[in-house]
Motif scaffolding. Structure first.
Motif: not given
Length: 455
Positions: A353-359, A332-336, A407-418, A382-386
């Motif tokens: 979730s290899h293709n994930l862009q929106h969580l 999925p590109e979007e996962l809820v 939230a702290k983990y995701l902020l730290k490890n997401c490399k292209v998060l907008s 770190v998962p590839v999707c991050l």
């Protein structure tokens, strides 16, 4: 000061001056009994109700002890006479919407006649409900009219009955039907399922209600084979002793919504066009939250792993990530992830979730009361999707330690998060203080913005 005639002129009845088509459109939003009562307004309204394209008839029995049996009979006869007269005096124009709901023992012959009249008047949408209450013999059944199966104008059909059987003819059924909604009522009669296979143009299907009864063992099969089906919703509850099987063969299916299907076994054929999936599965009993439940979930998820937009309940995610049955990937590109008290399964979900862009992560007070909140353990790598994740939303955020850690983990490890959007739940700390806390978290993306939104 103006004269009385001037005042009368200023309050002239402009509504009655509107064309018949507009007035009939207005009356179409009323129940038919109220539309008929507009005849008392003036002679202008005498025959308008006979041209209204929508007919809506509801009869509910009175359960108040102050009514005697003969009063109930009088009320029932009055209702049936009213329907007879409306259909008799109505003009010959097409019936756009026909709603008929009858509770309590009714004259099946007259009901059959009403439905046949709707067929002759080229009904487009039919909403039919017929229920016998407990004090009557449920073995007495109403047979769905054969003429309706052949109706060339019927496009939308909604059925809800505990005493109706459906036996379609062998050919020529529902030549124009596009949307079908079936509500089951603890019935062992599976004839309603036969409707699905005789709708050649069916685009939307909804099956809801309840399967089986407590203590009974019933094996129900739904064979959903529809070449033009685009949307499918199944929301059924069942007792553990009443499993049911669903076979889905729909090459043009775009969206599927499965909820509360606790004891269902799903099989898919030819659903490669599926884009959206919302899966809310719940185990009936604690012991089911084990290998059996995981088997069902994995079989289901394997068939829909290619969807672009996927929404999972907490229990479903847990079953999906059972240590012995972990699927190889989701695309999925979007996962809820709903009901995120199952925080311990999040790392496993992210890993596949290899293709994930929106969580989107949704918390649930209801689930926290049913299940103890699980702990969060950051993944070892770190998962590839991050490295692809662009947006994150955390809904019903309460500021608990586990939520902050995620939230702290995701902020730290997401490399292209907008963007990370935090939807603060009721009773959350002041928005300004929450901003200050998040401002201190390390960010893997220099362009990421954190937005605190008061829900």
């Amino acid at each position: 000061m103006g004269s009385i005639s001037d005042h009368q002129a200023s309050v002239e009845d402009r509504i009655s001056e509107l064309p018949d088509t507009i007035l009939c459109h207005v009356l179409s939003f009323l129940e038919t009994v109220h539309a008929v009562r507009t005849t008392v307004l003036s002679t202008r309204w005498n025959n308008l109700w006979t041209k209204v394209p929508n007919l809506h008839f509801d009869y509910y029995p009175s359960f108040s002890p102050k009514y005697e049996d003969e009063d109930a009979d009088v009320c029932r006869n009055h209702f049936m006479t009213f329907v007879d007269r409306v259909l008799f005096f109505r003009d010959s124009s097409k019936i756009q919407n026909f709603t008929l709901s009858c509770f309590e023992e009714s004259d099946f012959t007259r009901i059959d006649g009403w439905l046949c009249t709707a067929t002759r008047r080229n009904v487009v949408k039919l909403d039919f409900g017929l229920h016998n209450i407990c004090k009557y013999d449920r073995r007495v059944t109403f047979s769905f009219p054969q003429s309706l199966f052949k109706c060339k104008t019927l496009e939308v059909l909604k059925l809800s009955s505990n005493c109706t059987t459906y036996y379609p003819p062998t050919s020529g059924c529902f030549p124009s039907l596009k949307f079908l909604h079936i509500t089951l009522h603890n019935s062992h009669d599976t004839s309603a399922g036969q409707l699905i296979s005789c709708c050649p143009l069916l685009e939307g299907l909804t099956i809801d209600g309840h399967v089986g009864t407590r203590g009974d063992s019933v094996d129900v099969h739904f064979n959903i084979s529809a070449s033009k089906l685009k949307t499918l919703t199944i929301s059924l509850s069942a007792y553990p002793t009443s499993p049911y099987n669903v076979l889905i063969n729909a090459p043009n299916l775009k969206s599927i919504n499965l909820s509360h299907n606790t004891v269902a076994y799903y099989s898919f054929e030819n659903v490669s066009s599926l884009v959206n999936a919302n899966i809310v599965l719940e185990a009936c009993q604690e012991k089911e939250r084990s290998t059996v439940f995981a088997n069902r979930v994995i079989a289901l998820m394997g068939a829909i792993s290619n969807v672009k937009h996927l929404s999972l309940s907490g229990e479903c995610a847990e079953g999906c990530c059972h240590q012995y049955f972990l699927p190889e990937y989701f695309l999925p590109e979007e996962l809820v992830l709903q009901d995120c008290c199952f925080w311990d399964v999040l790392p496993a979900v992210l890993q596949i979730s290899h293709n994930l862009q929106h969580l989107v992560l949704e918390d649930s007070t209801e689930f926290r009361s049913r299940f103890p909140e699980h702990q969060w353990y950051p993944p070892e790598c770190v998962p590839v999707c991050l490295f692809r994740l662009k947006t994150i939303s955390i809904r019903r955020f309460q500021g608990r330690h586990v939520e902050m850690a995620v939230a702290k983990y995701l902020l730290k490890n997401c490399k292209v998060l907008s963007k990370m959007a935090i939807y603060a739940g009721h009773g959350i700390t002041e928005e300004k203080k929450l901003h200050q806390v998040f401002a201190m978290f390390e960010r893997g993306s220099t362009t990421c913005e954190v937005e605190i939104i008061e829900a």
